[in-house]
Scaffold this motif. Structure first.
Motif, PDB file in Angstrom:
ATOM      1  N   PHE A  94       1.047  -0.783  -0.566  1.00  0.00           N
ATOM      2  CA  PHE A  94       0.034   0.112   0.538  1.00  0.00           C
ATOM      3  C   PHE A  94       1.244   1.059   0.209  1.00  0.00           C
ATOM      4  N   GLU A  95       0.561   2.495  -0.354  1.00  0.00           N
ATOM      5  CA  GLU A  95       1.028   3.569   0.079  1.00  0.00           C
ATOM      6  C   GLU A  95       1.007   4.256   1.263  1.00  0.00           C
TER       7      GLU A  95
ATOM      8  N   THR B 179       0.910   6.598   4.611  1.00  0.00           N
ATOM      9  CA  THR B 179       0.532   7.612   4.402  1.00  0.00           C
ATOM     10  C   THR B 179       0.869   9.252   5.010  1.00  0.00           C
TER      11      THR B 179
ATOM     12  N   GLN C 146       2.476   9.152   8.420  1.00  0.00           N
ATOM     13  CA  GLN C 146       3.370   8.098   7.971  1.00  0.00           C
ATOM     14  C   GLN C 146       4.781   8.239   7.626  1.00  0.00           C
TER      15      GLN C 146
ATOM     16  N   SER D  40      -4.094   2.865  18.109  1.00  0.00           N
ATOM     17  CA  SER D  40      -4.621   2.174  18.903  1.00  0.00           C
ATOM     18  C   SER D  40      -4.812   0.585  17.550  1.00  0.00           C
ATOM     19  N   ALA D  41      -5.198  -0.362  18.166  1.00  0.00           N
ATOM     20  CA  ALA D  41      -4.872  -1.486  17.438  1.00  0.00           C
ATOM     21  C   ALA D  41      -4.752  -1.440  15.717  1.00  0.00           C
ATOM     22  N   GLY D  42      -4.210  -1.690  15.490  1.00  0.00           N
ATOM     23  CA  GLY D  42      -4.521  -2.184  13.859  1.00  0.00           C
ATOM     24  C   GLY D  42      -4.123  -0.601  12.861  1.00  0.00           C
ATOM     25  N   THR D  43      -4.182   0.480  13.858  1.00  0.00           N
ATOM     26  CA  THR D  43      -2.805   1.828  13.212  1.00  0.00           C
ATOM     27  C   THR D  43      -1.766   1.331  12.026  1.00  0.00           C
ATOM     28  N   GLY D  44      -0.580   0.349  12.224  1.00  0.00           N
ATOM     29  CA  GLY D  44       0.070  -0.203  11.741  1.00  0.00           C
ATOM     30  C   GLY D  44       1.195   0.738  11.527  1.00  0.00           C
TER      31      GLY D  44
ATOM     32  N   THR E 132       3.362  -1.394  13.907  1.00  0.00           N
ATOM     33  CA  THR E 132       4.703  -3.207  13.244  1.00  0.00           C
ATOM     34  C   THR E 132       4.890  -2.657  12.488  1.00  0.00           C
ATOM     35  N   VAL E 133       4.252  -2.463  10.576  1.00  0.00           N
ATOM     36  CA  VAL E 133       4.603  -1.845   9.861  1.00  0.00           C
ATOM     37  C   VAL E 133       5.434  -0.842   9.501  1.00  0.00           C
TER      38      VAL E 133
ATOM     39  N   PHE F 294      -6.243   0.563  10.130  1.00  0.00           N
ATOM     40  CA  PHE F 294      -6.527   0.166   8.165  1.00  0.00           C
ATOM     41  C   PHE F 294      -6.977  -1.164   9.012  1.00  0.00           C
ATOM     42  N   ARG F 295      -6.976  -1.537  10.174  1.00  0.00           N
ATOM     43  CA  ARG F 295      -6.919  -3.395  10.466  1.00  0.00           C
ATOM     44  C   ARG F 295      -8.522  -3.234  10.011  1.00  0.00           C
TER      45      ARG F 295
HETATM   46  N1  ATP Z   1      -0.278   3.136   4.717  1.00  0.00           N
HETATM   47  C1  ATP Z   1      -1.679   1.911   5.095  1.00  0.00           C
HETATM   48  N2  ATP Z   1      -2.610   1.755   3.979  1.00  0.00           N
HETATM   49  C2  ATP Z   1      -2.860   0.660   3.888  1.00  0.00           C
HETATM   50  N3  ATP Z   1      -3.065   0.177   4.832  1.00  0.00           N
HETATM   51  C3  ATP Z   1      -2.365  -0.449   6.176  1.00  0.00           C
HETATM   52  C4  ATP Z   1      -1.706   1.071   6.246  1.00  0.00           C
HETATM   53  N4  ATP Z   1      -0.671   1.202   7.125  1.00  0.00           N
HETATM   54  C5  ATP Z   1      -0.408  -0.003   8.006  1.00  0.00           C
HETATM   55  N5  ATP Z   1      -1.668  -1.078   7.218  1.00  0.00           N
HETATM   56  C6  ATP Z   1      -2.499  -2.307   6.893  1.00  0.00           C
HETATM   57  O1  ATP Z   1      -2.967  -2.275   8.740  1.00  0.00           O
HETATM   58  C7  ATP Z   1      -3.206  -3.285   9.162  1.00  0.00           C
HETATM   59  C8  ATP Z   1      -2.482  -3.189  10.657  1.00  0.00           C
HETATM   60  O2  ATP Z   1      -1.350  -3.072  10.525  1.00  0.00           O
HETATM   61  P1  ATP Z   1       0.281  -3.450  11.931  1.00  0.00           P
HETATM   62  O3  ATP Z   1      -0.069  -4.979  12.436  1.00  0.00           O
HETATM   63  O4  ATP Z   1       1.160  -2.872  11.501  1.00  0.00           O
HETATM   64  O5  ATP Z   1      -1.083  -2.467  12.908  1.00  0.00           O
HETATM   65  P2  ATP Z   1      -0.621  -2.286  14.782  1.00  0.00           P
HETATM   66  O6  ATP Z   1      -1.288  -0.823  14.924  1.00  0.00           O
HETATM   67  O7  ATP Z   1       0.585  -3.003  14.714  1.00  0.00           O
HETATM   68  O8  ATP Z   1      -1.755  -3.448  15.510  1.00  0.00           O
HETATM   69  P3  ATP Z   1      -1.630  -4.414  16.613  1.00  0.00           P
HETATM   70  O9  ATP Z   1      -1.348  -3.323  18.056  1.00  0.00           O
HETATM   71  O10 ATP Z   1      -3.003  -4.637  16.984  1.00  0.00           O
HETATM   72  O11 ATP Z   1      -0.497  -4.721  16.662  1.00  0.00           O
HETATM   73  C9  ATP Z   1      -1.754  -3.796   8.399  1.00  0.00           C
HETATM   74  O12 ATP Z   1      -3.057  -4.985   7.551  1.00  0.00           O
HETATM   75  C10 ATP Z   1      -1.011  -3.373   7.756  1.00  0.00           C
HETATM   76  O13 ATP Z   1      -0.568  -3.611   6.171  1.00  0.00           O
END
Ligand code: ATP
Length: 540
Positions: free
Chosen positions: A100-101, A103, A106, A124-128, A130-131, A282-283
């Motif tokens: 993905f692109e 933001t 980020q 929060s959980a799923g805000t990306g 880890t990636v 994002f999740r």
């Molecule tokens: N810019 C983005 N555009 C689209 N999807 C994204 C983007 N950044 C992250 N994601 C997606 O969001 C999802 C959740 O990411 P990630 O597991 O890193 O969240 P997290 O904040 O670490 O969650 P947790 O706190 O539950 O561990 C993943 O599927 C990831 O690919």
């Protein structure tokens, strides 16, 4: 003795020479690495004259006497259904290039990291998170050089996911609680640890919510002392990531200071040039689910959220695709064992092959990769590494074992070594080969394990699922204990359809008052998400 023989067989080996043949046969890279890692152990077993008995120990049909059923099934699968080249998975995806692109939010963080800022990233959980962190690690390695960047996490599971080490093992402070002075003395007695502390110019800490204030303060003190610098953290660039609303630190004894969370450490604010909360989830995409999860995170659910939760209870079903999430590991093991027994098929045992420095190998058992994996046809499994994101073969993908396939040599001869064939719920049916899981210290691999990258997935623990994305999860809220547990469990799913609850008890939805206060002041005092300006780090 069992762990000395990291192979699996459905047929017992008849002679030692046959085993040697397996080692010599030509095979693809992953298999060859697996075999060579095993060789050392096999030689050890042979010299100890335990060879034949150990082989028999490996050949286990735990729950059934139908010995040939799986073998025949595997062969028919092999003959009829495997299109070897198309189904064989590519090597594990080790680059951190997302699909993905990024933001603007980020990208802003990347540019600050690039400029040497120490940053705390939360959200929060799923805000990306880890990636984002994976990409930041790549940036840090470019800027500082690979050997000077140390990647750590509070738990073995999170550390393995980043190919790093636990914070405790990086710091060499052991697991005992002690005051800063005692911990510093301990580090000073270990010349390798001192070298590591001096060499590091960047330190990454993931899952900060599980690090106590005392530990955070002690590490900052150790950094300054060992590195001989009065600058906060001895001048290292510090990248810290986590969500304090998720699982808290395990504190065995309440401290007189009354401090629990890392953000309560005296040096917390001085440690960072920038503290940023990611705002985009994002999740999940359903606004009702996002709002409900935000409410649960802060312990502030309204009537609409509670109604959604109750509806998720009524959708409660015994679907084979649902992963049960339990707070306690005993429940997880019990459920997986019972479900496995109920299948009644022949089992195949995969014992991991470990290598590396003796004292670092211990960390392999703290990660998610099992020392022993027992599978049978019909077993529900979960992938524990990213194999191919484009094909939905990512960490947390669930599926079912459909057969076992003999490994082939270069002359297309089948051996007795079997790899599992898995049909993923949202992906293809593929053959799963052993993968290498590494523990790094800086850029040096200090221990590694070869294992099939799967775990049993009828049930998993809430601690293990932190960081995962699941399609369907079921949890019994009445069994949750402590802060953050309900939020971690519920925030794994992508959609409301994937959420299955039982034992709904509103009183279990609670956020720690200190964490609430931290985030309230955090958002008000924090820099705006779009306009970052680098603050000067306070020097001690
Ligand atoms: N810019 C983005 N555009 C689209 N999807 C994204 C983007 N950044 C992250 N994601 C997606 O969001 C999802 C959740 O990411 P990630 O597991 O890193 O969240 P997290 O904040 O670490 O969650 P947790 O706190 O539950 O561990 C993943 O599927 C990831 O690919």
């Amino acid at each position: 003795m069992l762990s000395l023989l990291p192979f699996c067989f459905l047929e017992p080996l008849r002679s030692e020479s046959k085993l040697l043949l397996y080692q010599k046969q030509t095979c693809d890279n992953a298999q060859r690495l697996y075999f060579s890692a095993c060789k050392e152990k096999l030689e050890c077993a042979r010299s100890m004259k335990f060879f034949s008995s150990a082989i028999i120990a490996v050949y286990r049909r735990s729950f059934s006497t139908q010995s040939s059923r799986t073998t025949k099934y595997a062969q028919s699968v092999y003959q009829n259904r495997i299109k070897k080249e198309t189904n064989r998975i590519p090597k594990a995806n080790k680059t951190h290039q997302p699909l993905f692109e990024w933001t603007q939010e980020q990208k802003n963080i990347f540019s600050h990291v690039h400029r040497g800022a120490s940053v705390f990233i939360t959200g929060s959980a799923g805000t990306g998170k880890t990636v984002l962190l994976k990409h930041i690690i790549d940036i840090l390695k470019d800027v500082h050089g690979k050997s000077k960047v140390f990647v750590t996490a509070s738990t073995g599971i999170a550390a393995c996911a980043l190919q790093g080490q636990t914070l405790h093992s990086f710091a060499s402070i052991g697991i005992q609680n002690a005051d800063s002075g005692t911990l510093l003395d301990k580090v000073k007695m270990n010349k390798h640890a001192c070298k590591r502390w001096k060499k590091a110019t960047a330190l990454v800490i993931d899952e900060i919510s599980m690090i106590s204030a005392d530990l955070f303060e002690s590490l900052e003190y150790i950094a300054r002392d060992i590195r001989g610098s009065e600058v906060v953290w001895g001048g290292m660039q510090l990248i810290v990531c986590g969500d304090f609303f998720q699982l808290p630190p395990v504190i065995k004894q309440q401290k007189l200071s009354g401090k629990e969370f890392a953000f309560e450490a005296d040096c917390w604010n001085a440690s960072f040039d920038l503290q940023v909360e990611l705002s985009q989830v994002f999740r999940q995409s359903d606004p009702r689910l996002i709002k409900m999860l935000q409410g649960i995170r802060k312990g502030e659910t309204d009537a609409e959220d509670l109604q959604l939760l109750e509806e998720s209870c009524s959708m409660n079903k015994q679907d084979s695709l649902v992963v049960w999430l339990y707070p306690r590991i005993n429940d997880v093991e019990k459920v997986n064992e019972e479900r496995m027994k109920s299948l009644g098929g022949s089992t195949v045992t995969y014992a991991a092959a470990d290598s590396g420095l003796e004292h670092r190998k211990k960390q392999l058992n703290q990660g998610i990769v099992p020392d022993q994996l027992v599978l049978c046809v019909g077993a529900r499994v979960m992938l524990i590494m990213n194999l191919n994101i484009e094909r939905n073969l990512c960490n947390g993908a669930t599926g079912t074992v459909t057969g076992f396939v003999p490994v082939e040599d270069k002359n297309a001869r089948k051996s007795d070594i079997l790899f599992p064939l898995v049909k993923f719920d949202r992906g293809p049916e593929i053959l799963i080969e052993p993968q290498k899981f590494e523990i790094f210290e800086g850029d040096i691999v200090v221990a590694w394990r070869y294992q099939i990258p799967l775990i049993l997935a009828w049930a998993i623990s809430i601690h293990k699922c932190q960081g995962m994305t699941l399609d369907h999860a079921q949890t019994d809220l009445s069994r949750a204990f402590g802060y953050g547990m309900v939020y971690v469990a519920l925030s794994r799913v992508r959609s409301l359809e994937g959420l299955h609850l039982s034992g709904f008890t509103p009183s279990k939805i609670k956020a720690h008052p200190k964490v609430l206060l931290f985030y309230k002041s955090f958002t008000s005092s924090n820099l705006s998400h779009t306009e970052f300006s680098l603050l000067h780090r306070v020097r001690k």
